[in-house]
Scaffold this motif. Structure first.
Motif, PDB file in Angstrom:
ATOM      1  N   PRO A 209       1.008 -12.400  60.292  1.00 34.31           N
ATOM      2  CA  PRO A 209       2.346 -12.847  59.376  1.00 34.31           C
ATOM      3  C   PRO A 209       3.774 -12.303  59.783  1.00 34.31           C
ATOM      4  CG  PRO A 209       0.286 -12.765  57.880  1.00 34.31           C
ATOM      5  CD  PRO A 209      -0.035 -12.239  59.272  1.00 34.31           C
ATOM      6  N   LEU A 210       3.487 -11.032  60.045  1.00 35.22           N
ATOM      7  CA  LEU A 210       4.534 -10.094  60.420  1.00 35.22           C
ATOM      8  C   LEU A 210       5.063 -10.585  61.840  1.00 35.22           C
ATOM      9  CD1 LEU A 210       3.778  -6.494  59.287  1.00 35.22           C
ATOM     10  CD2 LEU A 210       5.490  -7.973  58.355  1.00 35.22           C
ATOM     11  N   ALA A 211       4.195 -10.751  62.885  1.00 31.94           N
ATOM     12  CA  ALA A 211       4.685 -11.438  64.120  1.00 31.94           C
ATOM     13  C   ALA A 211       5.146 -12.664  63.914  1.00 31.94           C
ATOM     14  CB  ALA A 211       3.467 -11.383  65.057  1.00 31.94           C
ATOM     15  N   THR A 212       4.702 -13.474  63.180  1.00 33.25           N
ATOM     16  CA  THR A 212       5.330 -14.643  62.950  1.00 33.25           C
ATOM     17  C   THR A 212       6.827 -14.659  62.181  1.00 33.25           C
ATOM     18  OG1 THR A 212       2.991 -15.604  62.675  1.00 33.25           O
ATOM     19  CG2 THR A 212       5.169 -16.826  61.850  1.00 33.25           C
ATOM     20  N   MET A 213       6.963 -13.656  61.483  1.00 33.05           N
ATOM     21  CA  MET A 213       8.321 -13.434  60.860  1.00 33.05           C
ATOM     22  C   MET A 213       9.263 -13.194  61.633  1.00 33.05           C
ATOM     23  SD  MET A 213       7.779 -12.286  56.886  1.00 33.05           S
ATOM     24  CE  MET A 213       6.454 -10.888  57.175  1.00 33.05           C
ATOM     25  N   GLY A 214       8.799 -12.285  62.753  1.00 37.34           N
ATOM     26  CA  GLY A 214       9.769 -11.709  64.022  1.00 37.34           C
ATOM     27  C   GLY A 214       9.988 -13.018  64.597  1.00 37.34           C
ATOM     28  N   TYR A 215       9.059 -13.998  64.784  1.00 37.84           N
ATOM     29  CA  TYR A 215       9.255 -15.001  65.851  1.00 37.84           C
ATOM     30  C   TYR A 215      10.083 -16.202  65.128  1.00 37.84           C
ATOM     31  CZ  TYR A 215       7.930 -19.459  68.250  1.00 37.84           C
ATOM     32  OH  TYR A 215       8.086 -20.676  68.656  1.00 37.84           O
ATOM     33  N   LEU A 216      10.088 -16.061  63.552  1.00 38.75           N
ATOM     34  CA  LEU A 216      10.997 -17.226  63.153  1.00 38.75           C
ATOM     35  C   LEU A 216      12.509 -16.652  63.180  1.00 38.75           C
ATOM     36  CD1 LEU A 216       8.975 -17.841  59.716  1.00 38.75           C
ATOM     37  CD2 LEU A 216       9.285 -19.396  61.805  1.00 38.75           C
ATOM     38  N   GLY A 217      12.603 -15.457  63.096  1.00 34.98           N
ATOM     39  CA  GLY A 217      14.024 -14.797  63.092  1.00 34.98           C
ATOM     40  C   GLY A 217      14.354 -14.947  64.688  1.00 34.98           C
ATOM     41  N   HIS A 218      13.794 -14.642  65.523  1.00 38.38           N
ATOM     42  CA  HIS A 218      14.051 -15.256  67.156  1.00 38.38           C
ATOM     43  C   HIS A 218      14.435 -16.613  67.013  1.00 38.38           C
ATOM     44  CE1 HIS A 218      13.301 -16.207  71.345  1.00 38.38           C
ATOM     45  NE2 HIS A 218      12.275 -17.053  70.770  1.00 38.38           N
ATOM     46  N   MET A 219      13.570 -17.701  66.357  1.00 36.78           N
ATOM     47  CA  MET A 219      13.864 -19.048  66.691  1.00 36.78           C
ATOM     48  C   MET A 219      14.896 -19.556  65.735  1.00 36.78           C
ATOM     49  SD  MET A 219      11.597 -20.278  68.922  1.00 36.78           S
ATOM     50  CE  MET A 219      11.399 -22.151  68.408  1.00 36.78           C
ATOM     51  N   ALA A 374      23.257 -14.928  63.857  1.00 40.07           N
ATOM     52  CA  ALA A 374      22.928 -13.359  63.844  1.00 40.07           C
ATOM     53  C   ALA A 374      21.842 -12.921  62.935  1.00 40.07           C
ATOM     54  CB  ALA A 374      23.927 -12.427  63.730  1.00 40.07           C
ATOM     55  N   ILE A 375      21.957 -13.670  61.870  1.00 41.78           N
ATOM     56  CA  ILE A 375      20.903 -13.382  60.576  1.00 41.78           C
ATOM     57  C   ILE A 375      19.337 -13.360  61.129  1.00 41.78           C
ATOM     58  CG2 ILE A 375      19.993 -14.250  58.352  1.00 41.78           C
ATOM     59  CD1 ILE A 375      22.953 -15.635  57.786  1.00 41.78           C
ATOM     60  N   GLY A 376      18.992 -14.264  61.853  1.00 42.35           N
ATOM     61  CA  GLY A 376      17.572 -14.429  62.311  1.00 42.35           C
ATOM     62  C   GLY A 376      17.304 -13.261  63.000  1.00 42.35           C
ATOM     63  N   PRO A 377      17.808 -12.988  64.166  1.00 39.41           N
ATOM     64  CA  PRO A 377      17.006 -11.866  64.769  1.00 39.41           C
ATOM     65  C   PRO A 377      17.173 -10.493  64.056  1.00 39.41           C
ATOM     66  CG  PRO A 377      19.231 -12.525  65.783  1.00 39.41           C
ATOM     67  CD  PRO A 377      18.930 -13.725  64.979  1.00 39.41           C
ATOM     68  N   LEU A 378      18.061 -10.131  63.214  1.00 39.17           N
ATOM     69  CA  LEU A 378      18.232  -8.866  62.436  1.00 39.17           C
ATOM     70  C   LEU A 378      17.173  -8.887  61.436  1.00 39.17           C
ATOM     71  CD1 LEU A 378      22.245  -8.810  61.692  1.00 39.17           C
ATOM     72  CD2 LEU A 378      20.574  -7.378  63.335  1.00 39.17           C
ATOM     73  N   LEU A 379      16.647 -10.166  60.944  1.00 41.03           N
ATOM     74  CA  LEU A 379      15.668 -10.107  59.980  1.00 41.03           C
ATOM     75  C   LEU A 379      14.211 -10.073  60.838  1.00 41.03           C
ATOM     76  CD1 LEU A 379      16.516 -12.590  57.215  1.00 41.03           C
ATOM     77  CD2 LEU A 379      16.722 -10.152  57.114  1.00 41.03           C
ATOM     78  N   GLY A 380      14.046 -10.729  62.103  1.00 47.72           N
ATOM     79  CA  GLY A 380      13.281 -10.324  62.879  1.00 47.72           C
ATOM     80  C   GLY A 380      12.877  -9.172  63.296  1.00 47.72           C
ATOM     81  N   THR A 381      13.850  -8.374  63.670  1.00 48.07           N
ATOM     82  CA  THR A 381      13.751  -7.170  63.997  1.00 48.07           C
ATOM     83  C   THR A 381      13.018  -6.135  62.928  1.00 48.07           C
ATOM     84  OG1 THR A 381      15.610  -6.948  65.290  1.00 48.07           O
ATOM     85  CG2 THR A 381      14.970  -4.925  64.745  1.00 48.07           C
ATOM     86  N   VAL A 382      13.449  -6.375  61.529  1.00 46.14           N
ATOM     87  CA  VAL A 382      12.720  -5.569  60.708  1.00 46.14           C
ATOM     88  C   VAL A 382      11.209  -6.055  60.582  1.00 46.14           C
ATOM     89  CG1 VAL A 382      12.591  -5.426  57.990  1.00 46.14           C
ATOM     90  CG2 VAL A 382      15.040  -5.743  59.068  1.00 46.14           C
ATOM     91  N   ALA A 383      11.056  -7.136  60.678  1.00 47.25           N
ATOM     92  CA  ALA A 383       9.348  -7.706  60.775  1.00 47.25           C
ATOM     93  C   ALA A 383       8.705  -7.014  61.698  1.00 47.25           C
ATOM     94  CB  ALA A 383       9.390  -9.077  60.718  1.00 47.25           C
ATOM     95  N   MET A 384       9.352  -6.845  63.022  1.00 41.67           N
ATOM     96  CA  MET A 384       8.508  -6.393  64.018  1.00 41.67           C
ATOM     97  C   MET A 384       8.460  -4.898  64.023  1.00 41.67           C
ATOM     98  SD  MET A 384       7.509  -8.768  65.574  1.00 41.67           S
ATOM     99  CE  MET A 384       6.714  -8.054  67.041  1.00 41.67           C
TER     100      MET A 384
END
Length: 401
Positions: A209-219, A374-384
């Motif tokens: 789930p954390l890897a997927t949240m990172g992926y969602l931020g990227h996408m 920018a919101i997505g990659p910032l949240l994705g970074t937190v997940a990773m």
């Protein structure tokens, strides 16, 4: 011989990815021509892009539920999907408006779902070590293919029908290139049908789930940027550098060439330094590009182009590492199905962000329209970074997290 065989497999799968994925953005590249021929509105142009994402989501969910990436020979699935994508795409030549164009583009998206996850899965069977860079080559190839229509358009003032014809033909050639690639030594036996395997993995296995949240931020950022980068560049040129550079060529360099280099370099670094470290760094860099986009909008042309190239590399650099992480964290028998479901979730999110950009343009103009990405990659970074702290992250990149 083993090294020769796995390099051969990687080259042929990457070639198939380049050729098949050329059909994805073929319609996006010809939007300016369709605005004239079909009197296409900005809303119509957005749906011409979005409907491919919808098709990809439906195809990916179907593949995940039926375990197609794990239960079918990957080369058959990739080749068949590439042919369907090419044949569907050429149907756009018979369209005279959105009534026929939208279902055609939907079918292209469904078909391309049979290329991405199986291609990553097939390469993973050949690369137990060096999987990050190998997956980076495949995703970089997909990126290069996505930028190809812009290159075709950038070669000169050619009819939009030629762009569709060329990209459709390339997709069919992609089927030929992958036909002889068999699974590698790391392949696992074909599992039984388990329609809930992928969903259970993403819901219950803590690192996924954390890897997927990172992926969602990227996408959230990736496809919105790819879809509207050329329009942003046109608007920025009109603002401060009218008519200076051919848009198609610059967009191809940013999406295709810089993206390919970013994916491959990040893959090599991830194998050496860790997947969570490199994905976090890439997302922070792409988020920074989002945040400075209002400044480059009025900047000199060299600064504008240089930032676009950096952005094009950073926005895709992490993508392959999320896919590689799934193959390392998920149960091997159903890793392809988990990857397909992760892709479906990510591409569902892109429908929102792609549609958000033209809405933002109407409200604040092109100067500020890309800021929300920018919101997505910032949240994705937190997940990773959270994933990095888990003991299960030691399964990534031979213990390099």
């Amino acid at each position: 011989m083993a090294n020769h065989e796995r390099r051969r497999a990687l080259v042929l799968v990457a070639l198939a990815a380049v050729l098949a994925n050329a059909s994805w953005f073929s319609a996006t590249a010809i939007v300016p021509a369709l605005e004239d021929d079909w009197h296409l509105t900005s809303t119509g142009a957005a749906w011409l892009v979005i409907v491919v994402q919808v098709g990809f989501v439906i195809g990916s969910v179907g593949g995940a539920v039926l375990n197609l990436p794990d239960r079918l020979q990957a080369r058959w699935l990739i080749a068949g999907s590439a042919v369907v994508a090419g044949v569907s795409n050429v149907g756009l030549l018979m369209a005279h408006g959105l009534a026929l164009a939208l279902p055609i583009r939907f079918l292209v998206g469904v078909a391309l779902a049979g290329v991405y996850a199986p291609a990553v899965r097939l390469v993973a069977t050949h690369f137990e070590r060096g999987r990050g860079v190998a997956t980076g080559v495949v995703v970089g190839a997909l990126t290069l293919g996505s930028g190809t229509p812009h290159l075709v358009r950038g070669l000169g003032h050619i009819p939009w029908q030629s762009t569709i014809g060329v990209t459709s033909g390339l997709a069919v050639l992609g089927a030929v290139s992958v036909w002889t690639v068999r699974p590698g030594p790391v392949a696992v036996p074909t599992p039984p049908l388990d329609v809930g395997a992928a969903a259970r993995a993403l819901a219950r296995e803590q690192p996924l789930p954390l890897a997927t949240m990172g992926y969602l931020g990227h996408m959230w950022e990736l496809y919105a940027l790819w879809s509207w980068l050329s329009a942003f560049f046109v608007a920025a040129q009109v603002h401060s550098n009218p008519g200076s550079l051919e848009t198609g060529t610059v967009t191809f360099l940013a999406i295709g060439v810089a993206g390919l280099l970013g994916a491959v370099v990040a893959g090599r670094l991830a194998d050496r330094l860790g997947r969570t470290a490199i994905t976090s760094a890439a997302m922070l860099l792409s988020a920074a590009c989002c945040l400075v986009s209002p400044l480059i909008y009025g900047a000199a042309l060299p600064i504008l182009v240089a930032t676009m190239l950096v952005w094009g590399a950073a926005v895709i650099a992490d993508s392959a590492q999320f896919s590689a992480a799934v193959t390392e964290l998920a149960e091997p028998r159903y890793a392809g199905s988990v990857l397909a479901l992760q892709l479906a979730l990510g591409f569902t999110l892109t429908i929102v962000s792609i549609r958000l950009v033209p809405v933002a343009v109407d409200v604040v103009g092109w100067r500020y329209a890309l800021l929300p990405l920018a919101i997505g990659p910032l949240l994705g970074t937190v997940a990773m970074l959270r994933l990095r702290r888990l003991p299960a992250a030691l399964a990534l990149a031979d213990g390099r997290r």
